[in-house]
Design a protein around this motif. Structure first.
Motif, PDB file in Angstrom:
ATOM      1  N   SER A 208       0.835  -1.203   0.000  1.00  0.00           N
ATOM      2  CA  SER A 208       0.000   0.000   0.000  1.00  0.00           C
ATOM      3  C   SER A 208       0.869   1.251   0.000  1.00  0.00           C
ATOM      4  CB  SER A 208      -0.904   0.008   1.236  1.00  0.00           C
ATOM      5  OG  SER A 208      -0.118   0.095   2.415  1.00  0.00           O
ATOM      6  N   VAL A 209       0.252   2.399  -0.257  1.00  0.00           N
ATOM      7  CA  VAL A 209       1.010   3.648  -0.222  1.00  0.00           C
ATOM      8  C   VAL A 209       1.473   3.944   1.201  1.00  0.00           C
ATOM      9  CG1 VAL A 209      -0.012   4.684  -2.268  1.00  0.00           C
ATOM     10  CG2 VAL A 209      -1.157   4.947  -0.074  1.00  0.00           C
ATOM     11  N   GLU A 210       0.721   3.491   2.196  1.00  0.00           N
ATOM     12  CA  GLU A 210       1.128   3.709   3.586  1.00  0.00           C
ATOM     13  C   GLU A 210       2.401   2.931   3.907  1.00  0.00           C
ATOM     14  OE1 GLU A 210      -3.131   4.546   3.072  1.00  0.00           O
ATOM     15  OE2 GLU A 210      -1.925   2.747   2.675  1.00  0.00           O
ATOM     16  N   ARG A 211       2.441   1.660   3.497  1.00  0.00           N
ATOM     17  CA  ARG A 211       3.637   0.852   3.758  1.00  0.00           C
ATOM     18  C   ARG A 211       4.814   1.323   2.913  1.00  0.00           C
ATOM     19  NH1 ARG A 211       2.563  -4.325   2.130  1.00  0.00           N
ATOM     20  NH2 ARG A 211       4.638  -4.879   2.859  1.00  0.00           N
ATOM     21  N   PHE A 212       4.529   1.816   1.709  1.00  0.00           N
ATOM     22  CA  PHE A 212       5.595   2.367   0.870  1.00  0.00           C
ATOM     23  C   PHE A 212       6.181   3.620   1.519  1.00  0.00           C
ATOM     24  CE2 PHE A 212       7.059   4.657  -3.044  1.00  0.00           C
ATOM     25  CZ  PHE A 212       7.979   3.704  -3.467  1.00  0.00           C
ATOM     26  N   TRP A 213       5.308   4.452   2.063  1.00  0.00           N
ATOM     27  CA  TRP A 213       5.766   5.658   2.770  1.00  0.00           C
ATOM     28  C   TRP A 213       6.648   5.278   3.962  1.00  0.00           C
ATOM     29  CZ3 TRP A 213       5.175   7.580   7.722  1.00  0.00           C
ATOM     30  CH2 TRP A 213       5.472   8.922   7.920  1.00  0.00           C
ATOM     31  N   GLN A 214       6.258   4.231   4.683  1.00  0.00           N
ATOM     32  CA  GLN A 214       7.066   3.788   5.820  1.00  0.00           C
ATOM     33  C   GLN A 214       8.435   3.299   5.369  1.00  0.00           C
ATOM     34  OE1 GLN A 214       4.513   0.859   7.613  1.00  0.00           O
ATOM     35  NE2 GLN A 214       3.321   2.363   8.754  1.00  0.00           N
ATOM     36  N   LEU A 215       8.496   2.646   4.198  1.00  0.00           N
ATOM     37  CA  LEU A 215       9.783   2.209   3.659  1.00  0.00           C
ATOM     38  C   LEU A 215      10.682   3.405   3.371  1.00  0.00           C
ATOM     39  CD1 LEU A 215      11.472  -0.211   2.403  1.00  0.00           C
ATOM     40  CD2 LEU A 215      10.408   0.413   0.226  1.00  0.00           C
ATOM     41  N   LEU A 216      10.104   4.434   2.754  1.00  0.00           N
ATOM     42  CA  LEU A 216      10.894   5.628   2.445  1.00  0.00           C
ATOM     43  C   LEU A 216      11.272   6.380   3.718  1.00  0.00           C
ATOM     44  CD1 LEU A 216       9.079   7.002  -0.744  1.00  0.00           C
ATOM     45  CD2 LEU A 216      10.852   5.251  -0.539  1.00  0.00           C
ATOM     46  N   LYS A 217      10.386   6.379   4.695  1.00  0.00           N
ATOM     47  CA  LYS A 217      10.694   7.049   5.957  1.00  0.00           C
ATOM     48  C   LYS A 217      11.869   6.357   6.659  1.00  0.00           C
ATOM     49  CE  LYS A 217       8.605   8.922  10.162  1.00  0.00           C
ATOM     50  NZ  LYS A 217       9.636   8.418  11.100  1.00  0.00           N
ATOM     51  N   GLN A 218      11.956   5.040   6.521  1.00  0.00           N
ATOM     52  CA  GLN A 218      13.097   4.324   7.087  1.00  0.00           C
ATOM     53  C   GLN A 218      14.404   4.814   6.473  1.00  0.00           C
ATOM     54  OE1 GLN A 218      13.708   1.797   9.448  1.00  0.00           O
ATOM     55  NE2 GLN A 218      11.682   2.442  10.168  1.00  0.00           N
ATOM     56  N   LEU A 219      14.375   5.101   5.174  1.00  0.00           N
ATOM     57  CA  LEU A 219      15.573   5.645   4.522  1.00  0.00           C
ATOM     58  C   LEU A 219      15.925   7.019   5.094  1.00  0.00           C
ATOM     59  CD1 LEU A 219      14.817   4.702   0.803  1.00  0.00           C
ATOM     60  CD2 LEU A 219      16.467   3.598   2.330  1.00  0.00           C
ATOM     61  N   ARG A 220      14.906   7.834   5.280  1.00  0.00           N
ATOM     62  CA  ARG A 220      15.155   9.171   5.837  1.00  0.00           C
ATOM     63  C   ARG A 220      15.631   9.072   7.286  1.00  0.00           C
ATOM     64  NH1 ARG A 220      16.220  12.900   5.371  1.00  0.00           N
ATOM     65  NH2 ARG A 220      14.706  14.581   5.667  1.00  0.00           N
ATOM     66  N   ASP A 221      15.022   8.182   8.071  1.00  0.00           N
ATOM     67  CA  ASP A 221      15.410   8.046   9.477  1.00  0.00           C
ATOM     68  C   ASP A 221      16.833   7.526   9.626  1.00  0.00           C
ATOM     69  OD1 ASP A 221      12.941   8.953  10.224  1.00  0.00           O
ATOM     70  OD2 ASP A 221      12.118   6.981  10.739  1.00  0.00           O
ATOM     71  N   ARG A 222      17.317   6.836   8.613  1.00  0.00           N
ATOM     72  CA  ARG A 222      18.688   6.321   8.668  1.00  0.00           C
ATOM     73  C   ARG A 222      19.701   7.302   8.090  1.00  0.00           C
ATOM     74  NH1 ARG A 222      18.090  -0.252   7.997  1.00  0.00           N
ATOM     75  NH2 ARG A 222      16.174  -0.393   9.229  1.00  0.00           N
ATOM     76  N   GLY A 223      19.203   8.496   7.782  1.00  0.00           N
ATOM     77  CA  GLY A 223      20.125   9.574   7.433  1.00  0.00           C
ATOM     78  C   GLY A 223      20.203   9.942   5.975  1.00  0.00           C
ATOM     79  N   LEU A 224      19.467   9.282   5.096  1.00  0.00           N
ATOM     80  CA  LEU A 224      19.541   9.607   3.680  1.00  0.00           C
ATOM     81  C   LEU A 224      18.680  10.838   3.385  1.00  0.00           C
ATOM     82  CD1 LEU A 224      20.629   8.800   0.892  1.00  0.00           C
ATOM     83  CD2 LEU A 224      18.581   7.385   0.588  1.00  0.00           C
ATOM     84  N   THR A 225      19.302  11.856   2.812  1.00  0.00           N
ATOM     85  CA  THR A 225      18.572  13.090   2.484  1.00  0.00           C
ATOM     86  C   THR A 225      18.512  13.355   0.983  1.00  0.00           C
ATOM     87  OG1 THR A 225      20.596  14.414   2.679  1.00  0.00           O
ATOM     88  CG2 THR A 225      19.245  14.155   4.665  1.00  0.00           C
ATOM     89  N   THR A 226      19.588  13.020   0.277  1.00  0.00           N
ATOM     90  CA  THR A 226      19.696  13.375  -1.142  1.00  0.00           C
ATOM     91  C   THR A 226      20.122  12.166  -1.959  1.00  0.00           C
ATOM     92  OG1 THR A 226      20.356  15.624  -0.533  1.00  0.00           O
ATOM     93  CG2 THR A 226      20.792  14.921  -2.795  1.00  0.00           C
ATOM     94  N   ILE A 227      19.412  11.956  -3.054  1.00  0.00           N
ATOM     95  CA  ILE A 227      19.763  10.877  -3.987  1.00  0.00           C
ATOM     96  C   ILE A 227      20.350  11.536  -5.228  1.00  0.00           C
ATOM     97  CG2 ILE A 227      18.892   8.933  -5.354  1.00  0.00           C
ATOM     98  CD1 ILE A 227      16.538   8.830  -3.300  1.00  0.00           C
ATOM     99  N   GLY A 228      21.626  11.322  -5.434  1.00  0.00           N
ATOM    100  CA  GLY A 228      22.300  11.987  -6.539  1.00  0.00           C
ATOM    101  C   GLY A 228      22.098  11.311  -7.875  1.00  0.00           C
ATOM    102  N   GLY A 229      21.762  10.033  -7.868  1.00  0.00           N
ATOM    103  CA  GLY A 229      21.599   9.293  -9.109  1.00  0.00           C
ATOM    104  C   GLY A 229      20.141   9.064  -9.473  1.00  0.00           C
ATOM    105  N   ASP A 230      19.860   7.899  -9.992  1.00  0.00           N
ATOM    106  CA  ASP A 230      18.533   7.571 -10.487  1.00  0.00           C
ATOM    107  C   ASP A 230      17.795   6.635  -9.527  1.00  0.00           C
ATOM    108  OD1 ASP A 230      18.882   9.023 -12.894  1.00  0.00           O
ATOM    109  OD2 ASP A 230      20.010   7.350 -13.751  1.00  0.00           O
ATOM    110  N   LEU A 231      16.511   6.472  -9.793  1.00  0.00           N
ATOM    111  CA  LEU A 231      15.711   5.470  -9.103  1.00  0.00           C
ATOM    112  C   LEU A 231      15.648   4.253 -10.016  1.00  0.00           C
ATOM    113  CD1 LEU A 231      13.791   4.673  -6.734  1.00  0.00           C
ATOM    114  CD2 LEU A 231      11.904   5.518  -8.166  1.00  0.00           C
ATOM    115  N   VAL A 232      16.248   3.157  -9.576  1.00  0.00           N
ATOM    116  CA  VAL A 232      16.305   1.932 -10.374  1.00  0.00           C
ATOM    117  C   VAL A 232      15.247   0.954  -9.854  1.00  0.00           C
ATOM    118  CG1 VAL A 232      17.725  -0.038 -11.057  1.00  0.00           C
ATOM    119  CG2 VAL A 232      18.755   2.240 -10.853  1.00  0.00           C
ATOM    120  N   LEU A 233      14.390   0.484 -10.752  1.00  0.00           N
ATOM    121  CA  LEU A 233      13.345  -0.458 -10.389  1.00  0.00           C
ATOM    122  C   LEU A 233      13.726  -1.844 -10.888  1.00  0.00           C
ATOM    123  CD1 LEU A 233      10.175   1.647 -11.342  1.00  0.00           C
ATOM    124  CD2 LEU A 233      11.486   1.662  -9.208  1.00  0.00           C
TER     125      LEU A 233
END
Length: 484
Positions: free
Chosen positions: A123-148
């Motif tokens: 869900s979008v809620e669980r996806f948001w939590q996944l991204l929040k985990q990245l932010r909580d672990r200190g990631l602020t800026t992605i210099g490259g691409d989003l690879v799927l």
């Protein structure tokens, strides 16, 4: 009691004329079912019925039991039961977030990778939590691409308009290793804060989506409110999507929801990622790319789905097609350790049925969801499957995933004010010219019955009363009839 039973069986075996075809003496359909089929103008050669007590060897009612029929969504019983036994009720799907490159002071000098493993309910809620985990672990800026990384399933092309020419309908969404939010946007129609305008708000807003609202208030009953609103979709640029709503919305409707599938899988995931990452305070200006996960990628965090036992409740109770297709492909992806495919999953199910001594020579699977003109199954095979499930260790999880008559799922409105309510677990299926049901009925004496009824006819959708009559008859009359 013997006299009553004799009278019932005598009445049941009388030949009744339906479409100039008498009821064979070997098929004791209840009178109410015969009458309902006659009203619907459905001939007996278009109907297949099996009724038997769960766990018993004898069959009480058998009509065209071996005939291959289109089961519509009832085929989900095959997919979900196979999933429970082959993957286990506690099986879960994962979605991984990885990085390729160095991270210094919160800035990634490289790509962020999202690797999907076919989660049917990301869900979008669980996806948001996944991204929040990245932010909580200190990631602020992605210099490259989003690879799927979508390699868990084979990348077979999917045309959402092929089945019925309705590409925007959520039930036509195809499977994907990175399925997000069923690839659907839920538009909520409701009064604005001052009640002067109609508010249209999405549950998720992909960054490329623009909403144009030209809907006006109207009076009168709500009725088929969607018919009064026109939807226009335009793509003014490769990274832009404009959806316009024009028409009238009755005040009496209150709040309503309209689900639409508007983007392909990569566009949808990329658009939702960009929107949510920005809302979380993150920075990213790269592109969306499709590629396998690099060998040097480092796992940062993982989102895990609910257990399969919970997932199949959504699949069966609410007949979710894309979730069923995700599970179907997961069978081969997980068990063969190769990208999941429809052909491989079909063979896995055939082999599994053979090990259970269910021959099923008529079985034809296309996608395991029932959204197909080609899938075939017999009432006899379905009854054998339900009998095997009844004796299986996963029986509680399987049965509880079916709609409880009069209470929830696709059967919540049927027999709602009848004593049958709460005493039958049923999976339904409906397509043009197809009406199907299969499941379990607990009768008034506490005995459990397997009931299967498949109807393939131009008037099939008018035969719901015949299905309801069969369920009611089994619920009330089986203690009198008994087994052969």
């Amino acid at each position: 009691m013997k006299i009553i039973a004799a009278i019932f069986l005598c009445c049941a075996f009388v030949a009744f004329n339906i479409g100039a075809q008498p009821l064979p003496l070997s098929t004791p359909l209840p009178q109410a079912v015969i009458d309902a089929l006659a009203v619907a103008q459905v001939p007996l050669d278009s109907v297949a019925v099996i009724v038997k007590e769960a766990g018993a060897r004898e069959t009480l009612i058998a009509l065209n039991g071996e005939k291959p029929m289109n089961p519509a969504s009832v085929v989900k019983l095959v997919t979900t039961y196979a999933g429970l036994e082959l993957l286990g009720p506690a099986y879960t799907w994962k979605t991984e977030a990885l990085v390729s490159g160095e991270v210094r002071s919160g800035k990634l000098k490289g790509d962020l990778i999202l690797k999907g493993y076919g989660d049917p309910k990301l869900s979008v809620e669980r996806f948001w939590q996944l991204l929040k985990q990245l932010r909580d672990r200190g990631l602020t800026t992605i210099g490259g691409d989003l690879v799927l990384d979508r390699g868990f399933f084979q990348g077979a092309p999917h045309d959402p308009s092929r089945f019925d020419g309705e590409p925007l309908k959520p039930y036509n969404v195809g499977p994907d290793s990175l399925l997000l939010n069923f690839k659907t946007v839920r538009f909520f129609f409701s009064p604005g804060m001052d009640d002067r305008f109609v508010a249209i708000s999405p549950d998720v807003r992909p960054v490329q989506m623009e909403i144009v609202n030209r809907v006006k208030w109207s009076e009168g009953n709500c009725g088929e409110w969607r018919d009064r609103i026109a939807v226009d979709i335009q793509v003014p640029a490769p990274t832009k999507l404009r959806i316009s709503f024009t028409g009238n919305y009755p005040r009496r409707c209150g709040e309503k929801v309209w689900n639409l599938s508007l983007l392909d899988h990569p566009q949808y995931v990329g658009g939702v990622f960009a929107s949510q990452w920005r809302d979380l305070g993150g920075i990213w200006n790269g592109a969306v790319k499709l590629a396998p996960t690099p060998a040097d990628a480092r796992l940062i965090t993982t989102a895990e789905s609910p257990a399969l036992a919970e997932i199949i409740r959504d699949i069966n109770k609410y007949s979710n097609n894309v979730m069923a297709r995700q599970l179907f492909l997961t069978l081969s992806a997980e068990l063969s350790k190769a990208p999941g495919s429809e052909a491989a999953s079909t063979q896995i199910i055939r082999d599994w049925l053979a090990r259970k001594n269910i021959a099923a020579p008529e079985l034809t699977l296309e996608n395991g969801s029932g959204l197909s003109r080609n899938e075939r199954l017999s009432a006899s095979t379905l009854a054998q499957l339900l009998d095997a499930a009844w004796k299986s260790s996963v029986m509680p999880e399987f049965m509880s995933s079916l709609s409880l008559v009069g209470a929830d799922g696709t059967m919540r409105q049927r027999a709602k004010n009848d004593s049958l309510a709460g005493n039958a677990h049923i999976k339904t299926g409906t397509l043009t010219e197809v009406r199907a049901m299969a499941g379990y009925v607990l009768d008034t004496s506490g005995r459990r019955w397997i009931v299967v009824m498949l109807i393939n006819h131009a008037n099939a959708t008018q035969a719901q009363a015949a299905q309801d009559a069969l369920l009611a008859s089994v619920y009330r009359s089986s203690p009198v009839v008994g087994t052969k």
